[in-house]
Design a protein around this motif. Structure first.
Motif, PDB file in Angstrom:
ATOM      1  N   VAL A   1     -10.024  17.782  -2.009  1.00  0.00           N
ATOM      2  CA  VAL A   1     -11.173  18.692  -2.043  1.00  0.00           C
ATOM      3  C   VAL A   1     -11.959  18.622  -0.738  1.00  0.00           C
ATOM      4  O   VAL A   1     -12.470  19.634  -0.257  1.00  0.00           O
ATOM      5  N   ASP A   2     -12.033  17.461  -0.132  1.00  0.00           N
ATOM      6  CA  ASP A   2     -12.809  17.297   1.094  1.00  0.00           C
ATOM      7  C   ASP A   2     -12.291  18.206   2.214  1.00  0.00           C
ATOM      8  O   ASP A   2     -13.072  18.734   3.004  1.00  0.00           O
ATOM      9  N   VAL A   3     -10.967  18.409   2.288  1.00  0.00           N
ATOM     10  CA  VAL A   3     -10.390  19.280   3.313  1.00  0.00           C
ATOM     11  C   VAL A   3     -10.858  20.714   3.099  1.00  0.00           C
ATOM     12  O   VAL A   3     -11.259  21.398   4.040  1.00  0.00           O
ATOM     13  N   ILE A   4     -10.818  21.182   1.856  1.00  0.00           N
ATOM     14  CA  ILE A   4     -11.264  22.543   1.546  1.00  0.00           C
ATOM     15  C   ILE A   4     -12.755  22.688   1.815  1.00  0.00           C
ATOM     16  O   ILE A   4     -13.211  23.721   2.316  1.00  0.00           O
ATOM     17  N   ASN A   5     -13.534  21.665   1.509  1.00  0.00           N
ATOM     18  CA  ASN A   5     -14.980  21.721   1.780  1.00  0.00           C
ATOM     19  C   ASN A   5     -15.246  21.830   3.279  1.00  0.00           C
ATOM     20  O   ASN A   5     -16.160  22.540   3.700  1.00  0.00           O
ATOM     21  N   GLN A   6     -14.452  21.143   4.098  1.00  0.00           N
ATOM     22  CA  GLN A   6     -14.617  21.242   5.547  1.00  0.00           C
ATOM     23  C   GLN A   6     -14.305  22.655   6.031  1.00  0.00           C
ATOM     24  O   GLN A   6     -15.006  23.179   6.893  1.00  0.00           O
ATOM     25  N   ILE A   7     -13.252  23.266   5.482  1.00  0.00           N
ATOM     26  CA  ILE A   7     -12.907  24.641   5.862  1.00  0.00           C
ATOM     27  C   ILE A   7     -14.025  25.586   5.478  1.00  0.00           C
ATOM     28  O   ILE A   7     -14.420  26.464   6.244  1.00  0.00           O
ATOM     29  N   ALA A   8     -14.594  25.403   4.270  1.00  0.00           N
ATOM     30  CA  ALA A   8     -15.678  26.273   3.813  1.00  0.00           C
ATOM     31  C   ALA A   8     -16.906  26.125   4.701  1.00  0.00           C
ATOM     32  O   ALA A   8     -17.607  27.124   4.969  1.00  0.00           O
ATOM     33  N   GLU A   9     -17.210  24.921   5.156  1.00  0.00           N
ATOM     34  CA  GLU A   9     -18.379  24.716   6.016  1.00  0.00           C
ATOM     35  C   GLU A   9     -18.199  25.419   7.355  1.00  0.00           C
ATOM     36  O   GLU A   9     -19.134  25.993   7.899  1.00  0.00           O
ATOM     37  N   VAL A  10     -16.990  25.387   7.893  1.00  0.00           N
ATOM     38  CA  VAL A  10     -16.728  26.022   9.181  1.00  0.00           C
ATOM     39  C   VAL A  10     -16.841  27.520   9.064  1.00  0.00           C
ATOM     40  O   VAL A  10     -17.339  28.199   9.965  1.00  0.00           O
ATOM     41  N   ARG A  11     -16.415  28.096   7.950  1.00  0.00           N
ATOM     42  CA  ARG A  11     -16.448  29.546   7.746  1.00  0.00           C
ATOM     43  C   ARG A  11     -17.852  30.076   7.544  1.00  0.00           C
ATOM     44  O   ARG A  11     -18.074  31.268   7.639  1.00  0.00           O
ATOM     45  N   LYS A  12     -18.822  29.226   7.231  1.00  0.00           N
ATOM     46  CA  LYS A  12     -20.194  29.680   6.987  1.00  0.00           C
ATOM     47  C   LYS A  12     -20.864  30.118   8.223  1.00  0.00           C
ATOM     48  O   LYS A  12     -20.798  30.097   9.265  1.00  0.00           O
TER      49      LYS A  12
END
Length: 181
Positions: A170-181
């Motif tokens: 989940v941490d990898v997906i959370n990092q991707i979501a933060e970058v896309r913001k």
């Protein structure tokens, strides 16, 4: 984590692969197995609960069976079908949920996500159900496909590779979501 970084981590989709170390951020085999066992245990619990309900509700069910006999309907066949349909319905619901959100109940508990290997987005319900049914390919050669994530650099089963999906933390997906913001 950007999409470029994601592509660098997982590598090209179907390009020739040489032997390389496991990609960081991919879910461990034991974590994936625990998530699957949680879901299978719940399905087994549904079967056990159904059996207990049938056992303890014998008097009212006997009356229902008597009424069914009057119209020439076999309740025993219905009970046997429901014994298998209820847990299967639960599993199909979990597969569809995994496609919509990226996580089934077991995966949510174990903090892993199933995503498309190219876009890092959930697969969609239909593709997720097909992916789950493709696990028959993993079973066929003596369950070797389920052990394959131990040696594969992206920790994919054959069903994952065919459906072009990866299971990540989940941490990898959370990092991707933060970058896309």
């Amino acid at each position: 984590m950007s999409e470029e970084r994601w592509r660098a981590l997982v590598g090209p989709g179907r390009a020739k692969r040489e032997s390389r170390p496991a990609v960081p951020g991919m879910a461990d085999w034991s974590t994936r197995a625990c998530a699957a066992l949680i879901e299978i245990s719940i399905a087994g619990g549904i079967m056990t609960t159904y059996t207990a309900v049938l056992f303890y509700a014998r008097p009212p069910l006997a009356l229902l069976q008597l009424l069914a006999m009057l119209v020439n309907f076999d309740m025993q066949a219905l009970y046997k079908v429901l014994y298998w349909v209820l847990p299967l319905a639960f599993l199909v619901w979990q597969w569809a949920l995994r496609g919509r959100t990226g996580q089934s109940l077991g995966q949510r508990v174990m903090r892993i996500v199933t995503v498309d290997e190219d876009t890092a987005r959930p697969l969609g319900p239909a593709r997720s159900i097909v992916r789950s049914l493709l696990h028959v390919v993993d079973i066929a050669p003596g369950f070797f496909g389920f052990v394959r994530p131990l040696v594969h650099h992206r920790r994919q089963t054959w069903a994952d590779q065919i459906s072009r999906s990866v299971v990540v933390d989940v941490d990898v997906i959370n990092q991707i979501a933060e970058v896309r913001k």
